[in-house]
Scaffold this active site. Structure first.
Site, PDB file in Angstrom:
ATOM      1  N   HIS A  20       0.868  -1.179   0.000  1.00  0.00           N
ATOM      2  CA  HIS A  20       0.000   0.000   0.000  1.00  0.00           C
ATOM      3  C   HIS A  20       0.904   1.227   0.000  1.00  0.00           C
ATOM      4  CE1 HIS A  20      -3.335  -2.600   1.989  1.00  0.00           C
ATOM      5  NE2 HIS A  20      -3.398  -2.641   0.669  1.00  0.00           N
ATOM      6  N   HIS A  42       2.956  -3.047   7.182  1.00  0.00           N
ATOM      7  CA  HIS A  42       1.946  -2.047   6.831  1.00  0.00           C
ATOM      8  C   HIS A  42       1.948  -0.918   7.852  1.00  0.00           C
ATOM      9  CE1 HIS A  42      -0.432  -4.291   3.692  1.00  0.00           C
ATOM     10  NE2 HIS A  42       0.276  -5.274   4.211  1.00  0.00           N
ATOM     11  N   GLU A  79       1.742  -4.330  11.619  1.00  0.00           N
ATOM     12  CA  GLU A  79       1.175  -2.998  11.490  1.00  0.00           C
ATOM     13  C   GLU A  79       1.901  -2.039  12.437  1.00  0.00           C
ATOM     14  OE1 GLU A  79      -1.251  -1.876   9.557  1.00  0.00           O
ATOM     15  OE2 GLU A  79      -2.474  -3.601   8.950  1.00  0.00           O
TER      16      GLU A  79
END
Length: 557
Positions: A259, A357, A430
């Site tokens: 992303h 991420h 994360e």
């Protein structure tokens, strides 16, 4: 290709949502009734910088015709890594700013990165970012935009008292983030961003510098090319002995930046790489025993274009692991092929897959893992995040969760967790866009670039504990008190090994590595104050995830 007008003409319908067609480029915003060259104080906005590659016009036409065939409205693909789609002049002191949507996908509007110049000293302004695609945001909890200038190149966060996040009736009741700012140096160019940028070009320079060091345990190869022919790098870090023909390998595979707007993942990944190639005794032990395969940027086109979540063609690549297309998702296709090849090689044990991420609504670093029917495998999967929690003060085991949500079936973690055998563990790592909460306190500590990289170093160190290599390294061991509670599970409540057992692999206290980054003091930016509704995070308790039935948040990995 029609270029956007360089100035905002008075009376134009520039406020219409359907004309956000690319990044602004040296765009001078003039007050109503003024004609002629911009004067000092007429702000000039720019989001077209770092043009490190010329795009083939035939490729442009092919992409547009392809996405139109699938009834997707294409945003222009000649944008660069900045992101600002439009600027509306409201008053002399106030401007509405519109984020450019991801190319070929109007759903995602979160990341912004732009410059402002031609300012006057002591000029005070209010910028309203009016078209976020998400309602939940860390702006509610005190997060603020980043700013730097040509004379102060170190990124700083704006003061929270000057940032407001609220639902605005003037913009279809969408959430708006407004911030007040005072330009204090006329000759400076000021840059604002959602979070610390980490560009495609920065990665190229970083890897080029590593390659020039000629380390025999560092290998860089081209795994493939993106749709726009940008490089997909694959790094191998290990003792050369482990790569000899017939040698058995224990492989740790790490990916990041699928992303493109989740820039903290690149800093964490760089922290892992920096530590593994260093001369630290732990790094040497890890290189002797493990083979690290790292793809640091899975979506180079999206990064270069300034997208938040999607690739050039508007695909969320982390939903296409099941059947990636070699022409629409070439980088993902290349990584998946390599992983499958390693899995089918009897000499290779693919033990870990970690996809890095950044999270836009949660604090701390934490992990997502999979759920397995075998109780022992399920318990063993909790070991690594538990050890990481003991090594990294910003990692929260209580926020770590294990699930098998159907909507996540196309992610790397879910797909590879089902493909690989019982000896392999797949995680999504994360890290918050904003801050972490120190264990046992309510104090929030905003992340810095160094803090993100420190988390990466601690991820690398944790493999020493996991494989019980502590006795081989020369670092001193120092136990720390346990401050986190057991992780939560979304499918069913299952017992997890107790936090007070120390290292759940070797039953000894896990080491705590305290690394304090050097603090640099720089002249602060002045910021204007403004009367208004006040920052919505003030006096508000931080939201806690449900411990009974936690789920992965929308738009998470």
């Amino acid at each position: 290709m029609a270029e956007r007008s360089k100035t905002a003409e008075p009376g134009s319908d520039l406020g219409s949502d359907d004309i956000i067609a690319g990044n602004v480029s040296k765009y001078a915003v003039l007050p109503a009734g003024y004609y002629g060259q911009p004067k000092k104080g007429h702000l000039i906005f720019d989001a077209c910088f770092e043009s490190d590659q010329t795009i083939n016009p035939q490729l442009v036409q092919w992409i547009i015709s392809t996405v139109m065939f699938y009834h997707v409205h294409p945003s222009p693909i000649w944008a660069n890594k900045g992101n600002l789609g439009r600027v509306d002049h409201i008053t002399e002191f106030e401007y509405d700013l519109f984020i450019r949507p991801d190319t070929c996908n109007p759903r995602f509007r979160v990341w912004f990165n732009f410059t402002v110049e031609n300012v006057k000293e002591s000029q005070r302004v209010i910028f309203n970012i009016v078209n976020f695609s998400k309602t939940k945001s860390l702006y509610r909890d005190g997060m603020t935009p980043m700013v730097k200038s040509t004379s102060r190149p170190k990124w700083q966060r704006l003061p929270p008292k000057n940032v407001y996040y609220y639902r605005c009736p003037d913009h279809r009741k969408n959430y708006v983030m407004s911030f007040a700012f005072c330009f204090d140096r006329e000759d400076d160019i000021f840059q604002f961003a959602y979070c610390y940028p980490y560009t495609y070009t920065r990665l190229r320079h970083y890897l080029d510098n590593l390659q020039r060091r000629n380390m025999d345990y560092f290998y860089r190869e081209l795994l493939g090319l993106s749709v726009q022919q940008r490089q997909l790098d694959l790094l191998t870090i290990t003792n050369p002995v482990n790569l000899r023909s017939g040698a058995e390998q224990k492989v740790v595979f790490i990916t990041a930046r699928v992303h493109p707007g989740e820039t903290p993942s690149s800093f964490v990944c760089q922290g892992i790489i920096d530590f593994l190639v260093s001369q630290h005794p732990i790094a040497k032990v890890l290189r002797d025993h493990l083979v690290f395969k790292i793809a640091p940027m899975l979506n180079p086109d999206g990064v270069y274009l300034g997208n938040y979540r999607c690739s050039l063609m508007g695909f969320d690549l982390n939903r296409h692991w099941v059947d990636p297309s070699p022409w629409a998702h070439p980088t993902l296709h290349g990584v998946k092929q390599l992983i499958v090849q390693m899995y089918n090689n009897p000499k290779i044990s693919l033990e870990f897959y970690i996809d890095i991420h950044a999270h836009s609504t949660m604090m701390n670093g934490f992990m997502y893992g999979n759920i397995f029917e075998e109780e022992e495998r399920f318990q063993r999967q909790a070991i690594f995040p538990k050890l990481l929690c003991q090594n990294a003060e910003d990692f929260s085991f209580s926020s770590t969760s294990f699930n098998r949500d159907a909507v996540k079936a196309g992610t790397g973690r879910r797909f590879l967790g089902g493909l690989l055998d019982h000896s392999s563990y797949c995680y999504t790592l994360e890290v918050s866009f904003y801050s972490y909460i120190l264990g046992g306190t309510t104090s929030t500590v905003p992340y810095t670039e160094e803090a993100y990289m420190k988390l990466g170093r601690n991820v690398a160190r944790t493999f020493l504990d996991y494989y019980r290599l502590n006795t081989i390294s020369e670092r001193p061991l120092a136990p720390i008190p346990n401050t986190r509670t057991p992780a939560s599970f979304s499918a069913q409540d299952r017992p997890v090994l107790g936090m007070n057992q120390g290292c759940v692999v070797c039953r000894t206290p896990a080491p705590f590595v305290a690394e304090l980054g050097r603090k640099e003091k720089m002249p602060p930016f002045k910021c204007a104050t403004r009367r208004g509704p006040g920052n919505s995070h003030a006096g508000r308790k931080l939201e806690k995830r449900s411990q009974t039935n936690p789920t992965e948040h929308s738009h998470s990995s």
